[in-house]
Design an enzyme around this catalytic site. Structure first.
Site, PDB file in Angstrom:
ATOM      1  N   ARG A 154     -18.430  -2.581   1.449  1.00  9.65           N
ATOM      2  CA  ARG A 154     -19.674  -2.755   2.202  1.00  9.65           C
ATOM      3  C   ARG A 154     -20.593  -3.814   1.609  1.00  9.65           C
ATOM      4  O   ARG A 154     -21.431  -4.379   2.313  1.00  9.65           O
ATOM      5  CB  ARG A 154     -20.380  -1.404   2.323  1.00  9.65           C
ATOM      6  CG  ARG A 154     -19.753  -0.497   3.380  1.00  9.65           C
ATOM      7  CD  ARG A 154     -20.226   0.935   3.285  1.00  9.65           C
ATOM      8  NE  ARG A 154     -19.638   1.638   2.138  1.00  9.65           N
ATOM      9  CZ  ARG A 154     -19.862   2.912   1.852  1.00  9.65           C
ATOM     10  NH1 ARG A 154     -20.679   3.619   2.620  1.00  9.65           N
ATOM     11  NH2 ARG A 154     -19.279   3.479   0.818  1.00  9.65           N
ATOM     12  N   THR A 159       9.515  12.916   0.173  1.00  6.14           N
ATOM     13  CA  THR A 159       8.580  12.744   1.291  1.00  6.14           C
ATOM     14  C   THR A 159       7.884  11.390   1.235  1.00  6.14           C
ATOM     15  O   THR A 159       7.790  10.688   2.248  1.00  6.14           O
ATOM     16  CB  THR A 159       7.535  13.873   1.299  1.00  6.14           C
ATOM     17  OG1 THR A 159       8.201  15.134   1.422  1.00  6.14           O
ATOM     18  CG2 THR A 159       6.570  13.709   2.460  1.00  6.14           C
ATOM     19  N   THR A 213      -6.371  -2.539   2.293  1.00  4.61           N
ATOM     20  CA  THR A 213      -6.414  -2.019   3.655  1.00  4.61           C
ATOM     21  C   THR A 213      -6.275  -0.497   3.677  1.00  4.61           C
ATOM     22  O   THR A 213      -5.723   0.106   2.759  1.00  4.61           O
ATOM     23  CB  THR A 213      -5.269  -2.618   4.498  1.00  4.61           C
ATOM     24  OG1 THR A 213      -4.011  -2.331   3.868  1.00  4.61           O
ATOM     25  CG2 THR A 213      -5.428  -4.117   4.646  1.00  4.61           C
ATOM     26  N   HIS A 214      -6.795   0.094   4.756  1.00  3.33           N
ATOM     27  CA  HIS A 214      -6.500   1.481   5.118  1.00  3.33           C
ATOM     28  C   HIS A 214      -5.893   1.402   6.511  1.00  3.33           C
ATOM     29  O   HIS A 214      -6.582   1.565   7.511  1.00  3.33           O
ATOM     30  CB  HIS A 214      -7.770   2.332   5.135  1.00  3.33           C
ATOM     31  CG  HIS A 214      -8.140   2.898   3.814  1.00  3.33           C
ATOM     32  ND1 HIS A 214      -9.411   2.812   3.285  1.00  3.33           N
ATOM     33  CD2 HIS A 214      -7.398   3.559   2.874  1.00  3.33           C
ATOM     34  CE1 HIS A 214      -9.436   3.396   2.093  1.00  3.33           C
ATOM     35  NE2 HIS A 214      -8.223   3.845   1.828  1.00  3.33           N
ATOM     36  N   ARG A 234      -2.942   3.609   0.338  1.00  6.64           N
ATOM     37  CA  ARG A 234      -2.349   4.771   1.008  1.00  6.64           C
ATOM     38  C   ARG A 234      -2.571   6.078   0.242  1.00  6.64           C
ATOM     39  O   ARG A 234      -2.555   7.159   0.812  1.00  6.64           O
ATOM     40  CB  ARG A 234      -0.854   4.511   1.224  1.00  6.64           C
ATOM     41  CG  ARG A 234      -0.065   5.659   1.849  1.00  6.64           C
ATOM     42  CD  ARG A 234      -0.616   6.073   3.195  1.00  6.64           C
ATOM     43  NE  ARG A 234       0.202   7.127   3.786  1.00  6.64           N
ATOM     44  CZ  ARG A 234       0.168   8.412   3.434  1.00  6.64           C
ATOM     45  NH1 ARG A 234      -0.636   8.811   2.458  1.00  6.64           N
ATOM     46  NH2 ARG A 234       0.943   9.293   4.035  1.00  6.64           N
ATOM     47  N   LYS A 235      -2.717   5.992  -1.068  1.00  8.64           N
ATOM     48  CA  LYS A 235      -2.925   7.183  -1.918  1.00  8.64           C
ATOM     49  C   LYS A 235      -1.864   8.256  -1.650  1.00  8.64           C
ATOM     50  O   LYS A 235      -2.167   9.401  -1.321  1.00  8.64           O
ATOM     51  CB  LYS A 235      -4.329   7.759  -1.724  1.00  8.64           C
ATOM     52  CG  LYS A 235      -5.461   6.818  -2.126  1.00  8.64           C
ATOM     53  CD  LYS A 235      -6.816   7.516  -2.029  1.00  8.64           C
ATOM     54  CE  LYS A 235      -7.945   6.605  -2.484  1.00  8.64           C
ATOM     55  NZ  LYS A 235      -8.291   5.580  -1.482  1.00  8.64           N
ATOM     56  N   PHE A 236      -0.623   7.891  -1.847  1.00  7.20           N
ATOM     57  CA  PHE A 236       0.473   8.849  -1.680  1.00  7.20           C
ATOM     58  C   PHE A 236       0.284  10.030  -2.625  1.00  7.20           C
ATOM     59  O   PHE A 236      -0.166   9.867  -3.761  1.00  7.20           O
ATOM     60  CB  PHE A 236       1.814   8.171  -1.965  1.00  7.20           C
ATOM     61  CG  PHE A 236       2.214   7.162  -0.933  1.00  7.20           C
ATOM     62  CD1 PHE A 236       2.764   7.559   0.276  1.00  7.20           C
ATOM     63  CD2 PHE A 236       2.037   5.801  -1.168  1.00  7.20           C
ATOM     64  CE1 PHE A 236       3.140   6.625   1.233  1.00  7.20           C
ATOM     65  CE2 PHE A 236       2.411   4.857  -0.223  1.00  7.20           C
ATOM     66  CZ  PHE A 236       2.961   5.272   0.982  1.00  7.20           C
ATOM     67  N   ALA A 237       0.652  11.228  -2.158  1.00  9.06           N
ATOM     68  CA  ALA A 237       0.391  12.424  -2.970  1.00  9.06           C
ATOM     69  C   ALA A 237       1.368  13.558  -2.683  1.00  9.06           C
ATOM     70  O   ALA A 237       1.022  14.723  -2.813  1.00  9.06           O
ATOM     71  CB  ALA A 237      -1.040  12.906  -2.740  1.00  9.06           C
TER      72      ALA A 237
END
Length: 270
Positions: A239, A104, A64-65, A96-99
């Site tokens: 897709r 934080t 999911t996004h 989520r691609k935490f960075a």
């Protein structure tokens, strides 16, 4: 992944894996005979739930996004999503691609509107800020839930011109080595090694297509057999399942069979 691990059945790898999330995922994959992850980049709760009713029987994981869902609410979106995951026996991966720095990402993962750590089995992170990101995310999960959680590191990307390769990838692998229980694998296009040091990382690969070779925004597609031959464990398809003119149920079964047959061939089970 070594040649030995690459040819082992998922169930065999589940027997000795240190992560409860990885063990559950491997066993689920064997039970359902699928290594397909559906990437549901849709913007309303109804669209997501309707799609999962169609592809749920064919997937081991949904990606999911959640921050693009325009009508998000925990009760309205997450509760029915969890119900579908239970109904069709698949796990949830919030892409989520935490960075950010550890403190934080800890707040981002456990709090805010989305409360990701509360409901998502798996999430992911970039390695750009160092190993503190792993520590922060793990602490957040432990503070929020007794359910096991897993982290994927973004080692390689499928988009044209991506700079996640070479030295960056190598350093990301080193960060992954700092936590064998929480870091379960990588978003990558190839094997990431580690087996000689006792790591069995799950490789999940986006940019997989049976028909198209790419899109106008730089996405590049590889075939199922291509990615499975280079060490992929789970194919991520978006897709290809629900694009214009496609029947998600038909495509879900098609990709499930293609992925599973490629896995059986790699593990000499055909």
């Amino acid at each position: 992944m070594s040649e030995t691990l690459k040819t082992q059945p998922y169930s065999k790898r589940a027997e000795v894996h240190p992560s409860p999330v990885a063990r559950r995922l491997f066993n689920l994959m064997e039970t359902k005979k699928t290594n397909l992850c559906a990437s549901v980049d849709l913007t309303t709760t109804k669209e997501i739930l309707d799609l999962l009713e169609k592809v749920g029987p064919y997937i081991c994981l949904v990606k999911t996004h959640i921050d693009i869902v325009s009508d998000f609410s925990y009760e309205g979106t997450i509760v029915p999503l969890l119900a579908l995951a239970k109904k069709y026996n698949f796990m949830i991966f919030e892409d989520r691609k935490f960075a950010d720095i550890g403190n934080t990402v800890k707040s981002q993962y456990k709090g805010g509107v989305y409360q990701i750590a509360k409901w998502s089995d798996i999430t992911n992170a970039h390695g750009v800020t160092g190993s503190g990101i792993v520590t922060g995310l793990k602490q957040a999960a432990e503070e929020v839930t007794d359910e096991p959680r897993g982290l994927l590191m973004l080692a390689e990307l499928s988009s044209k011109g991506a700079i996640a390769h070479g030295k960056y990838t190598e350093e990301t692998v080193e960060i992954a080595k700092t936590d064998k229980d929480f870091v379960i694998g990588f978003i990558a296009q190839n094997q990431m090694g580690g087996s000689d040091e006792g790591f069995d990382w799950i490789i999940m690969t986006p940019g997989v297509g049976l028909d198209d070779k790419g899109d106008a925004l730089g996405q590049q597609y590889r075939t199922v057999s291509e990615v499975m031959s280079t060490g992929t464990d789970i194919i991520i398809v978006g897709r290809g399942l629900f694009g214009k003119g496609r029947d998600p149920s038909v495509e879900g079964e098609r990709y499930m069979k293609a992925g599973w047959n490629a896995y059986l061939a790699r593990t000499n089970q055909l």
